[in-house]
Design a protein around this motif. Structure first.
Motif, PDB file in Angstrom:
ATOM      1  N   ASN A 204       0.838  -1.197   0.000  1.00 31.07           N
ATOM      2  CA  ASN A 204       0.000   0.000   0.000  1.00 31.07           C
ATOM      3  C   ASN A 204       0.877   1.252   0.000  1.00 31.07           C
ATOM      4  O   ASN A 204       1.762   1.377  -0.839  1.00 31.07           O
ATOM      5  N   GLU A 205       0.648   2.137   0.977  1.00 30.53           N
ATOM      6  CA  GLU A 205       1.374   3.414   0.973  1.00 30.53           C
ATOM      7  C   GLU A 205       2.790   3.295   1.527  1.00 30.53           C
ATOM      8  O   GLU A 205       3.550   4.254   1.520  1.00 30.53           O
ATOM      9  N   LEU A 206       3.109   2.136   2.056  1.00 30.02           N
ATOM     10  CA  LEU A 206       4.355   2.010   2.807  1.00 30.02           C
ATOM     11  C   LEU A 206       5.424   1.232   2.047  1.00 30.02           C
ATOM     12  O   LEU A 206       5.134   0.235   1.395  1.00 30.02           O
ATOM     13  N   ILE A 207       6.642   1.695   2.166  1.00 33.35           N
ATOM     14  CA  ILE A 207       7.764   0.973   1.572  1.00 33.35           C
ATOM     15  C   ILE A 207       8.710   0.566   2.699  1.00 33.35           C
ATOM     16  O   ILE A 207       9.076   1.387   3.543  1.00 33.35           O
ATOM     17  N   THR A 208       9.053  -0.694   2.729  1.00 32.58           N
ATOM     18  CA  THR A 208       9.973  -1.202   3.741  1.00 32.58           C
ATOM     19  C   THR A 208      11.250  -1.605   3.028  1.00 32.58           C
ATOM     20  O   THR A 208      11.209  -2.315   2.026  1.00 32.58           O
ATOM     21  N   LYS A 209      12.349  -1.141   3.553  1.00 31.22           N
ATOM     22  CA  LYS A 209      13.637  -1.409   2.909  1.00 31.22           C
ATOM     23  C   LYS A 209      14.550  -2.127   3.889  1.00 31.22           C
ATOM     24  O   LYS A 209      14.704  -1.695   5.028  1.00 31.22           O
ATOM     25  N   VAL A 210      15.120  -3.229   3.469  1.00 26.73           N
ATOM     26  CA  VAL A 210      16.043  -3.961   4.329  1.00 26.73           C
ATOM     27  C   VAL A 210      17.238  -4.410   3.508  1.00 26.73           C
ATOM     28  O   VAL A 210      17.206  -4.434   2.287  1.00 26.73           O
ATOM     29  N   LEU A 211      18.286  -4.780   4.222  1.00 26.29           N
ATOM     30  CA  LEU A 211      19.451  -5.329   3.537  1.00 26.29           C
ATOM     31  C   LEU A 211      19.587  -6.823   3.828  1.00 26.29           C
ATOM     32  O   LEU A 211      20.362  -7.516   3.198  1.00 26.29           O
ATOM     33  N   PRO A 221      -5.921  -4.468   2.391  1.00 27.82           N
ATOM     34  CA  PRO A 221      -6.503  -3.380   1.588  1.00 27.82           C
ATOM     35  C   PRO A 221      -7.500  -2.520   2.382  1.00 27.82           C
ATOM     36  O   PRO A 221      -7.533  -1.307   2.190  1.00 27.82           O
ATOM     37  N   ASP A 222      -8.261  -3.121   3.281  1.00 27.14           N
ATOM     38  CA  ASP A 222      -9.335  -2.363   3.917  1.00 27.14           C
ATOM     39  C   ASP A 222      -9.014  -1.890   5.325  1.00 27.14           C
ATOM     40  O   ASP A 222      -9.827  -1.237   5.966  1.00 27.14           O
ATOM     41  N   GLU A 223      -7.841  -2.239   5.833  1.00 32.24           N
ATOM     42  CA  GLU A 223      -7.528  -1.837   7.198  1.00 32.24           C
ATOM     43  C   GLU A 223      -7.006  -0.413   7.236  1.00 32.24           C
ATOM     44  O   GLU A 223      -6.426   0.084   6.272  1.00 32.24           O
ATOM     45  N   LEU A 259      14.047   0.762  12.142  1.00 31.42           N
ATOM     46  CA  LEU A 259      13.523  -0.028  13.255  1.00 31.42           C
ATOM     47  C   LEU A 259      14.539  -1.066  13.697  1.00 31.42           C
ATOM     48  O   LEU A 259      15.143  -1.741  12.882  1.00 31.42           O
ATOM     49  N   ALA A 260      14.690  -1.183  14.987  1.00 23.98           N
ATOM     50  CA  ALA A 260      15.579  -2.180  15.578  1.00 23.98           C
ATOM     51  C   ALA A 260      14.738  -3.401  15.960  1.00 23.98           C
ATOM     52  O   ALA A 260      13.511  -3.351  15.886  1.00 23.98           O
ATOM     53  N   PRO A 261      15.402  -4.484  16.376  1.00 25.58           N
ATOM     54  CA  PRO A 261      14.634  -5.662  16.777  1.00 25.58           C
ATOM     55  C   PRO A 261      13.578  -5.318  17.828  1.00 25.58           C
ATOM     56  O   PRO A 261      13.809  -4.493  18.702  1.00 25.58           O
ATOM     57  N   ASN A 262      12.456  -5.952  17.698  1.00 30.06           N
ATOM     58  CA  ASN A 262      11.344  -5.774  18.622  1.00 30.06           C
ATOM     59  C   ASN A 262      10.773  -4.360  18.639  1.00 30.06           C
ATOM     60  O   ASN A 262      10.164  -3.936  19.604  1.00 30.06           O
ATOM     61  N   GLN A 263      10.975  -3.667  17.561  1.00 29.13           N
ATOM     62  CA  GLN A 263      10.250  -2.412  17.416  1.00 29.13           C
ATOM     63  C   GLN A 263       9.230  -2.611  16.308  1.00 29.13           C
ATOM     64  O   GLN A 263       9.381  -3.476  15.465  1.00 29.13           O
ATOM     65  N   GLN A 264       8.207  -1.814  16.353  1.00 28.98           N
ATOM     66  CA  GLN A 264       7.259  -1.885  15.269  1.00 28.98           C
ATOM     67  C   GLN A 264       6.850  -0.493  14.833  1.00 28.98           C
ATOM     68  O   GLN A 264       6.963   0.475  15.589  1.00 28.98           O
ATOM     69  N   ILE A 265       6.399  -0.421  13.603  1.00 28.63           N
ATOM     70  CA  ILE A 265       5.952   0.873  13.116  1.00 28.63           C
ATOM     71  C   ILE A 265       4.536   0.713  12.594  1.00 28.63           C
ATOM     72  O   ILE A 265       4.169  -0.338  12.053  1.00 28.63           O
ATOM     73  N   THR A 266       3.744   1.727  12.821  1.00 29.75           N
ATOM     74  CA  THR A 266       2.366   1.688  12.358  1.00 29.75           C
ATOM     75  C   THR A 266       2.105   2.917  11.510  1.00 29.75           C
ATOM     76  O   THR A 266       2.450   4.026  11.917  1.00 29.75           O
ATOM     77  N   LEU A 267       1.542   2.701  10.360  1.00 29.25           N
ATOM     78  CA  LEU A 267       1.136   3.837   9.532  1.00 29.25           C
ATOM     79  C   LEU A 267      -0.377   3.953   9.599  1.00 29.25           C
ATOM     80  O   LEU A 267      -1.105   3.022   9.250  1.00 29.25           O
ATOM     81  N   GLU A 268      -0.846   5.088  10.092  1.00 25.25           N
ATOM     82  CA  GLU A 268      -2.272   5.373  10.066  1.00 25.25           C
ATOM     83  C   GLU A 268      -2.575   5.879   8.663  1.00 25.25           C
ATOM     84  O   GLU A 268      -2.136   6.967   8.295  1.00 25.25           O
ATOM     85  N   ARG A 269      -3.314   5.087   7.927  1.00 32.87           N
ATOM     86  CA  ARG A 269      -3.450   5.415   6.510  1.00 32.87           C
ATOM     87  C   ARG A 269      -4.259   6.678   6.267  1.00 32.87           C
ATOM     88  O   ARG A 269      -4.025   7.393   5.300  1.00 32.87           O
ATOM     89  N   THR A 270      -5.225   6.969   7.136  1.00 32.77           N
ATOM     90  CA  THR A 270      -6.029   8.170   6.908  1.00 32.77           C
ATOM     91  C   THR A 270      -5.342   9.414   7.465  1.00 32.77           C
ATOM     92  O   THR A 270      -5.321  10.460   6.835  1.00 32.77           O
ATOM     93  N   GLU A 271      -4.747   9.262   8.670  1.00 30.14           N
ATOM     94  CA  GLU A 271      -4.055  10.420   9.247  1.00 30.14           C
ATOM     95  C   GLU A 271      -2.677  10.607   8.629  1.00 30.14           C
ATOM     96  O   GLU A 271      -2.025  11.628   8.860  1.00 30.14           O
ATOM     97  N   LEU A 272      -2.238   9.592   7.926  1.00 30.26           N
ATOM     98  CA  LEU A 272      -0.943   9.654   7.272  1.00 30.26           C
ATOM     99  C   LEU A 272       0.164   9.897   8.281  1.00 30.26           C
ATOM    100  O   LEU A 272       1.014  10.752   8.107  1.00 30.26           O
TER     101      LEU A 272
END
Lengths: 368, 204
Positions: A204-211, A221-223, A259-272
């Motif tokens: 969706n709106e988010l891009i995750t980049k890792v090595l 889609p609907d969350e 993000l480091a281990p055991n961290q999480q990120i949340t994107l609020e899709r409406t509030e951006l």
């Protein structure tokens, strides 16, 4: 102290001499000494100049903002007792540390929360994404079964795709300059390390980049939210509207919100809005853990421990011979890992200790 | 008994902080951080001139410290303990990086010495300002380990024993490093302007 036998090095290493040169302590003693023993004066003077030069060398220290940002990062790690600190595990993160050097200020200033000015609020969907990515070499995997679907990518990375999930990638492009996949739904990624070819997940709106690391992306889609949960290693996360998106897509560095281990990120899709938080419990490998049953009836202790190890991805150290005769009856559901270990150890009359990411179980054995 | 004397001893506020920190006092821990972050950063930055890496190392160091606080012992010097740990951490990070070329035994770092520090101002009246500045420029050109010893000794004021332990060498090797750097610095004075030559001739 017999200063008469002192040479330049001895003076340089003498604390009283250093105190005199830098702070003028015992000045009368040293003045008198110089008068009494003028033959020492040359050596003392030489040592003095070296000390003054050495103690006036350039000094570099972080500004208050950086100090505070560092302290916040430390605090975030402080209460996260499970974070892996074993040197062996650190290897995972080493290569890109250099690559990521330039990130420094951005990372520090961003802090825990980041508001993003979003030009338009159009939702981006998986279908949008693949519509302009599609070519003849494009493949799509859809999991319409109830069980997680294992997908092996050309670079050796594996993806456990949750039910109703979709994953696609261009077989020709994949593994060129970068590795790119598109996701709808939930998936657990274990990415083969390759700092030269960053791995991107477009969800969706988010891009995750890792090595090279393991993490879970939940992008339905609907969350209203998209989540990225990091199990090991570090990942960089940014949105499609990120002003530096193009740079982040083209370089090999991890920057932005890392993000480091055991961290999480949340994107609020409406509030951006992107927010980062600690994952409260050691995250279970989402898919793997679901396949395990934690109901044990007179089961061999070693088997139980083995299952826990696999589900949580932790090392449990114990004496296999001693526990060979031990049997366990336990019903473990959604307790945190620590509680599970505690319950198991109560059943075994054993002790346990959690050291970094390792759990050490000490038992006298069951002798049956 | 030892702990009690440390706590009540105003001469050793760090010992008291350390004791409080080990029992889980976050305020004491933050004070240890705030007191040491500047000098640690400076030390780390002169091992490897990469601010991001040094920050990461310091963060890891303090996070590790907090998590392992129960296992830590009384320490005679918190500063020494932190320096030693930071150095280990940085060298682990650096050695893992194969392509890393900036730091090596003969590394010449081109840092400009800070000439307006307290010490240099202090003695400026004796017209030694210029001497010291020249010496600092020469120092900046010393091999990395020789410069590190000089910093640890004269800037951070560690003892020979502490420097040996921080740098994981024996004391004699540290002495040798100091001797070698003094010898090198002496060579570097050959090229100084005539006006100062007289002075150096006198001293060296």
């Amino acid at each position: 102290m017999n200063y008469l036998n002192f040479n330049v090095e001895d003076f340089l290493l003498d604390q009283k001499f250093l105190d005199w040169v830098k702070r003028g302590q015992d000045d009368s003693f040293w003045q008198e000494f110089q008068l009494k023993f003028p033959e020492k004066k040359a050596e003392m003077e030489k040592a003095r100049i070296v000390i003054l030069a050495g103690s006036g060398l350039s000094y570099t220290e972080p500004g208050q903002e950086v100090r505070n940002a560092m302290w916040e990062n430390i605090q975030a790690q402080m209460n996260d007792e499970t974070r892996e600190t074993k040197p062996g595990k650190m290897i995972l993160f080493r290569n890109w540390r250099w690559a990521a050097a330039a990130v420094l200020l951005a990372g520090c200033i961003i802090g825990w929360q980041l508001k993003i000015n979003w030009g338009s609020t159009d939702k981006v969907t998986y279908e949008n994404l693949i519509s302009y990515a599609q070519t003849s070499s494009f493949v799509e995997k859809v999991n319409d079964s109830e069980k997680p679907l294992l997908i092996n990518l050309p670079d050796g990375s594996s993806v456990l795709l949750q039910k109703a999930g979709k994953l696609s990638y261009d077989t020709k492009m994949f593994g060129g300059e970068k590795r790119e996949v598109y996701l709808s739904g939930e998936a657990f990624f274990e990415v083969t390390k390759n700092p030269a070819k960053p791995f991107f997940v477009y969800a969706n709106e988010l891009i995750t980049k890792v090595l090279g690391t393991s993490f879970t992306v939940k992008a339905f889609p609907d969350e209203k939210q998209i989540e990225v949960l990091v199990k090991t290693g570090r990942v960089s996360v940014f949105t499609r509207k990120d002003p530096f998106k193009n740079r982040k897509l083209s370089n090999r560095e991890l920057e932005g919100i890392v993000l480091a281990p055991n961290q999480q990120i949340t994107l609020e899709r409406t509030e951006l809005r992107l927010s980062r938080s600690l994952v409260q419990e050691p995250q279970m490998l989402t898919m793997a853990a679901q396949q395990f049953s934690f109901d044990f009836d007179d089961a061999p202790a070693a088997k139980v421990i083995d299952l826990i190890e696999k589900a949580y991805g932790v090392d449990i150290i114990y004496d296999e011979d001693l526990l060979a005769n031990c049997k366990l009856t336990a019903h473990l559901n959604d307790e945190p890992l620590n509680d599970k270990i505690r319950l198991i150890c109560e059943g075994l009359e054993a002790h346990y200790e959690i050291i970094d990411a390792q759990i050490v179980i000490t038992s006298k054995g069951c002798g049956r | 008994m030892k702990k009690d004397t440390n706590i009540s001893n105003p001469e050793h506020p760090y010992d008291e902080l350390w004791t409080r920190f080990r029992t889980g006092d976050e305020v004491a821990f933050e004070e240890i951080y705030q007191t040491h972050v500047g000098i640690l950063y400076n030390y780390g930055f002169h091992i490897v001139a990469n601010a991001w890496l040094v920050q990461e190392a310091i963060q890891d160091l303090f996070a590790d410290l907090w998590r392992s606080r129960h296992a830590l012992s009384d320490t005679t010097s918190v500063k020494y303990y932190l320096f030693r740990s930071l150095r280990r951490k940085l060298h682990r990070m650096i050695s893992a990086e194969q392509s890393y070329t900036e730091i090596c035994e003969d590394d010449k770092s081109y840092e400009m010495p800070q000439t307006n520090s307290f010490e240099t101002d202090h003695i400026a009246e004796e017209n030694q300002f210029e001497q010291i500045r020249k010496l600092q420029i020469s120092m900046a050109g010393l091999p990395a380990r020789q410069l590190e010893v000089i910093r640890l000794r004269f800037f951070d004021e560690f003892s020979l024993e502490e420097i040996a332990s921080i740098m994981q060498m024996n004391e004699q090797s540290v002495r040798n490093l100091i001797q070698r750097s003094i010898r090198k610095l002496r060579q570097s004075f050959v090229g100084i302007p005539i006006t100062f030559f007289f002075l150096f001739h006198f001293f060296f």
